[in-house]
Write an enzyme that holds these catalytic residues in place. Structure first.
Site, mmCIF file in Angstrom:
data_model
loop_
_atom_site.group_PDB
_atom_site.id
_atom_site.type_symbol
_atom_site.label_atom_id
_atom_site.label_comp_id
_atom_site.label_asym_id
_atom_site.label_seq_id
_atom_site.Cartn_x
_atom_site.Cartn_y
_atom_site.Cartn_z
ATOM 1 N N ASP A 25 -14.202 -2.161 3.401
ATOM 2 C CA ASP A 25 -13.232 -2.319 4.488
ATOM 3 C C ASP A 25 -13.889 -1.784 5.763
ATOM 4 O O ASP A 25 -14.497 -2.553 6.536
ATOM 5 C CB ASP A 25 -11.957 -1.544 4.109
ATOM 6 N N LYS B 101 -10.203 -7.185 8.068
ATOM 7 C CA LYS B 101 -9.185 -6.869 9.069
ATOM 8 C C LYS B 101 -9.631 -7.537 10.363
ATOM 9 O O LYS B 101 -10.638 -7.116 10.957
ATOM 10 C CB LYS B 101 -9.053 -5.346 9.255
ATOM 11 N N LYS C 126 -1.363 -0.892 -4.275
ATOM 12 C CA LYS C 126 -2.566 -0.162 -3.837
ATOM 13 C C LYS C 126 -2.187 1.280 -3.577
ATOM 14 O O LYS C 126 -1.196 1.560 -2.895
ATOM 15 C CB LYS C 126 -3.111 -0.823 -2.567
ATOM 16 N N GLY D 267 -4.416 -4.555 6.542
ATOM 17 C CA GLY D 267 -3.453 -4.322 7.616
ATOM 18 C C GLY D 267 -3.731 -3.019 8.345
ATOM 19 O O GLY D 267 -4.339 -2.091 7.800
ATOM 20 N N LYS E 57 -3.532 5.077 -2.230
ATOM 21 C CA LYS E 57 -4.557 5.820 -1.504
ATOM 22 C C LYS E 57 -4.990 7.014 -2.363
ATOM 23 O O LYS E 57 -4.144 7.673 -2.974
ATOM 24 C CB LYS E 57 -3.992 6.324 -0.169
ATOM 25 N N GLU F 293 -11.535 0.515 -3.177
ATOM 26 C CA GLU F 293 -11.825 0.174 -1.782
ATOM 27 C C GLU F 293 -12.486 1.348 -1.063
ATOM 28 O O GLU F 293 -12.003 2.487 -1.144
ATOM 29 C CB GLU F 293 -10.491 -0.203 -1.110
ATOM 30 N N ASP G 88 -7.645 2.894 -2.903
ATOM 31 C CA ASP G 88 -8.338 2.884 -1.606
ATOM 32 C C ASP G 88 -8.686 4.315 -1.219
ATOM 33 O O ASP G 88 -7.791 5.151 -1.067
ATOM 34 C CB ASP G 88 -7.439 2.254 -0.536
ATOM 35 N N SER H 207 0.845 -1.186 0.000
ATOM 36 C CA SER H 207 0.000 0.000 0.000
ATOM 37 C C SER H 207 0.884 1.240 0.000
ATOM 38 O O SER H 207 1.850 1.316 0.762
ATOM 39 C CB SER H 207 -0.888 -0.024 1.255
HETATM 40 MG MG MG Z 1 -8.739 0.321 3.423
#
Ligand code: MG
Length: 397
Positions: free
Chosen positions: A254, A278, A177, A306, A179, A229, A204, A151
């Protein structure tokens, strides 16, 4: 699917250790930019002489979760730990009913339950992954390695982001991934796809959009994404069920999924097609196993997210991610990505095929390093001294 044949443990004591670890690189998200990862470690000792470790992944600020380091310390010490002391348990799945009268606080509950899983696995000379598999149908034996991705936080420019992606690809990560947030999405995806048309890429949003952004988010369909996400509110499922039909891209939820009932609601309403599990967010591995079984039955792709766990939480999540119903790469990067050094040994190392080998020893399969734990606890006390007195209340004047 039972604890049959397992030797029981009796819980003698549980100690909580707040700590702070400096991050190798700050992780920018739509919540902010943290230099440290704080955590509460739990050490659980049994009458049989076994020690189990768990981790509560609450943060300093109530960003990802409403829980904080302060609420975790309070709820664990005052309400959760007293309910399990002296209990004789054959299975960690007995923990949720014991602490169920305490509402909420999934991260704190997870830390306690995780310590019980570790102690039971060690006492029975099983790896944690082997113990999890006993609660699953035949054919769900753990794999030796878990597939993982990496990420990457919000950077200043697309060029900066590309430099980090190239570095991660060179290290061997096979799923990237990124953000995103409003104003930092289409330009980013377009720039990355133009430079790297074939990488496995996902985005995400950490709840940064609203349903009014549906037309904008639809433009992400042009970038061949593995998933988008959590685009909408952290506590929403209904509006995601309105958004998903507008997108070709698969939505993954998530923050919105706190239980197997949430997962069922989300999949049955068509709010998402993929679940990010998670274990801490859903209050522990007992609920995680229920979500795992639901996703397997409904052929919903599943992966493990995570929360910047230390080696204790990372090892346990890696064990879960090695179960074959976890079908997509998980957010469990190599230790060197986050901490140098971590508080456990051995470090997790990225291997071929963007995978990490699951420790094979009893329990979580990694060992605490007492000197590093002491140093991390001292860092917490030095840097956040006002947190602990606040928990003790004001002195009478
Ligand atoms: Mg997330």
């Amino acid at each position: 699917m039972t604890e049959a044949g397992l030797k029981a443990i009796t819980i003698r004591s549980v100690e909580v250790y707040p700590l702070a670890l400096p991050l190798v690189e700050r992780l920018g998200t739509s919540f902010g930019n943290e230099p440290f990862k704080a955590a509460v470690l739990l050490r659980l000792d049994t009458e049989e002489g076994v020690t189990g470790w768990g981790e509560t992944s609450a943060e300093i600020n109530p960003g990802y979760s409403a829980e904080t380091m302060g609420t975790s310390l309070h709820v664990l010490q005052e309400f959760l730990v007293p309910r399990v002391l002296g209990q004789c348990l054959r299975s960690a799945t007995e923990i949720p009913p014991l602490i169920g009268q305490v509402r909420g606080h999934p991260l704190a509950k997870h830390g306690l339950e995780a310590a019980v899983w570790d102690a039971l696995a060690r006492h029975n000379d099983l790896s944690l992954a082997q113990l999890f598999a006993r609660y699953l149908p035949a054919g769900h034996e753990p794999r030796e390695r878990a597939l993982v991705g990496v990420s990457i936080g919000i950077q200043a420019t697309v060029a900066d982001t590309l430099r980090i992606i190239e570095k991660r690809l060179a290290e061997g990560y096979g799923r990237i991934k990124l953000k995103i947030k409003p104003g930092w999405d289409l330009e980013l995806a377009r720039g990355v796809r133009a430079a790297l048309p074939d990488i496995t890429l996902m985005l995400d949003a950490n709840s940064a959009y609203t349903l009014a952004d549906a037309d904008h988010l639809r433009q992400l369909d042009d970038f061949n994404l593995l998933m988008v996400e959590q685009p909408l509110a952290w506590d929403d499922i209904y509006e995601h069920s309105k958004l998903q039909p507008c997108l070709r891209s698969d939505i993954c939820l998530d923050e919105s999924i706190h239980s197997v009932n949430d997962a069922r609601l989300a999949i049955e309403l068509g709010a998402c097609r993929i679940i990010n599990l998670k274990p801490a967010r859903v209050s522990g591995y007992t609920e995680s196993l229920a979500i795992y079984r639901f996703c397997v039955e409904h052929e919903a792709p599943l992966w493990i997210g995570g929360l910047l766990e230390t080696g204790v939480g990372r090892a346990a999540n890696l064990a879960f991610a090695s179960l074959p119903g976890v079908t997509l790469p998980s957010d469990i990067s190599a230790t060197s990505r986050y901490y140098d050094p971590d508080i456990t040994e051995p470090a997790f190392v990225l291997e071929s095929g963007s995978s990490i080998r699951v420790p094979q020893g009893p329990g979580i399969g990694v060992e605490l390093q007492p000197d590093r734990l002491r140093e991390a606890m001292q860092r917490w006390r030095d840097r956040y001294p006002y947190r602990v007195p606040a928990l003790q209340g004001a002195s009478p004047s």
